[in-house]
Design an enzyme around this catalytic site. Structure first.
Site, short mmCIF file in Angstrom:
data_model
loop_
_atom_site.label_atom_id
_atom_site.label_comp_id
_atom_site.label_asym_id
_atom_site.label_seq_id
_atom_site.Cartn_x
_atom_site.Cartn_y
_atom_site.Cartn_z
N ARG A 1 0.82 -1.22 0.00
CA ARG A 1 0.00 0.00 0.00
C ARG A 1 0.86 1.27 0.00
O ARG A 1 0.53 2.26 0.67
CB ARG A 1 -0.96 0.00 1.20
CG ARG A 1 -1.85 -1.23 1.29
CD ARG A 1 -2.76 -1.37 0.06
NE ARG A 1 -3.53 -2.59 0.14
CZ ARG A 1 -3.16 -3.75 -0.42
NH1 ARG A 1 -2.04 -3.82 -1.13
NH2 ARG A 1 -3.90 -4.82 -0.30
N SER B 1 -11.21 -0.99 2.93
CA SER B 1 -10.42 -1.28 4.12
C SER B 1 -9.88 0.02 4.71
O SER B 1 -9.24 0.81 4.01
CB SER B 1 -9.25 -2.21 3.77
OG SER B 1 -9.73 -3.47 3.35
N GLU C 1 -5.20 3.08 5.90
CA GLU C 1 -5.16 2.92 4.44
C GLU C 1 -5.92 4.05 3.77
O GLU C 1 -5.66 4.36 2.60
CB GLU C 1 -5.76 1.56 4.06
CG GLU C 1 -5.51 1.14 2.64
CD GLU C 1 -5.83 -0.33 2.40
OE1 GLU C 1 -6.61 -0.60 1.48
OE2 GLU C 1 -5.30 -1.19 3.13
#
EC number: 1.3.1.98
Length: 324
Positions: A195, A246, A316
């Site tokens: 990420r 998420s 995130e």
């Protein structure tokens, strides 16, 4: 500092630029443009007409004013106090999606592998790229169907799911820098990880597209895999309520959802923001949640998990703007 733009002309270094052909929206509620359906307003939101128009807009924005590029807003929260600067909406604008015919300037294909390259601009929805590839008999991009955002956002955060990541198949990046210069960059120029994607030499710029090298294979099997992944997503995620996917990254060797659930936080609620009872790493808007409700719930989850497990979850989602 407030700057007002004239729609008739834009002053840039070296003279007067062509007329901007896009649309400015003032004090535009960002709840209309983010998947949480909550949050404050953009002082100025610009919808460019096309890539050329975007370039001229970026060149026109004063250096001391922030620029925020937004796709589908699927991992973004704008605080209730709103966001200053200029928000630029890319979804529905940078939509080019095509098989790449040129070979000059692209890295060579690996030997003994039958591949093709797909170019996708930043405003293309990731699931659309997955379906396009499968339709053209290309495999390896099926996981993109499970990413609820645009190609630009997927590249920027190295989005991934089901064991694959966006940068796995990227061979070249199309970027626009703060000076309004278009660039083509190679993956080797970036540091990437879970990420995460950033230039090795920091420079303010945005992804406006990418070239993906995919293998030729069984298109029908690829389409079936996409259908299977989407069924799994529907079964395991609270897609019936506004959410941003998420909220936290998975810590090494574990899952954020498991830690959150183990701390008894499933269903925990602040205002109309709630930790999903279906998937603990999702925060859903069950009514009229404010950005403040959502951010307070994110902070509560972070603090509670750290207190119980000594693990500090990393976000995130991206949060911008001013607190009310």
């Amino acid at each position: 500092m407030r700057h007002d733009y004239r729609m008739s002309e834009v002053e840039v270094a070296g003279g007067t630029a062509p007329v901007l052909r896009g649309r400015f929206l003032y004090n535009e509620p960002m709840s209309r443009h983010v998947s949480w359906r909550a949050g404050g307003s953009a002082r100025r939101l610009y919808v460019p007409a096309d890539l050329e128009d975007l370039v001229w807009l970026v060149r026109s924005v004063p250096a001391d004013e922030a620029i925020h590029m937004v796709g589908l807003g699927s991992n973004l929260l704008v605080r209730d106090g709103g966001v200053a600067g200029v928000v630029i909406l890319l979804h529905g604008v940078l939509t080019k999606l095509a098989l790449e015919s040129r070979t000059h300037g692209l890295p060579p294909a690996p030997p003994a592998r039958d591949t093709a390259v797909v170019y996708a601009q930043a405003g293309v929805a990731s699931p659309k790229l997955a379906r396009f590839a499968a339709t053209h008999g290309l495999v390896g991009g099926e996981f993109l169907a499970g990413i609820p955002g645009t190609v630009g956002g997927a590249i920027a955060m190295n989005a991934g799911c089901y064991g694959s990541e966006t940068w796995d198949t990227l061979v070249q990046l199309h970027t626009l820098d703060r000076q309004g210069q278009l660039n083509e960059r190679l993956p080797e120029e970036y540091v990437t990880g879970y990420r995460h994607a950033a230039l090795k030499r920091p420079h303010e710029e945005w992804f406006i597209g990418g070239w993906f090298r995919l293998e030729r294979g069984d298109g029908a099997a690829s389409r079936e895999r996409i259908r299977s992944l989407l069924k799994t997503r529907i079964a395991s995620q609270p897609l019936n309520l506004p959410n941003a996917g998420s909220v936290f990254r998975n810590p090494p060797g574990d899952f954020a959802a498991r830690l959150i659930e183990a701390c008894g936080l499933k269903g925990h609620r602040i205002g109309d923001a709630q930790v999903s009872t279906k998937h603990a790493n999702f925060i859903v808007n069950v009514g009229k949640a404010t950005a403040t409700d959502i951010e307070r719930l994110i902070e509560h989850v972070e603090d509670s998990v750290e207190a119980r497990t000594n693990v500090r979850l990393m976000r995130e989602v991206r949060i911008i703007g001013e607190r009310q």
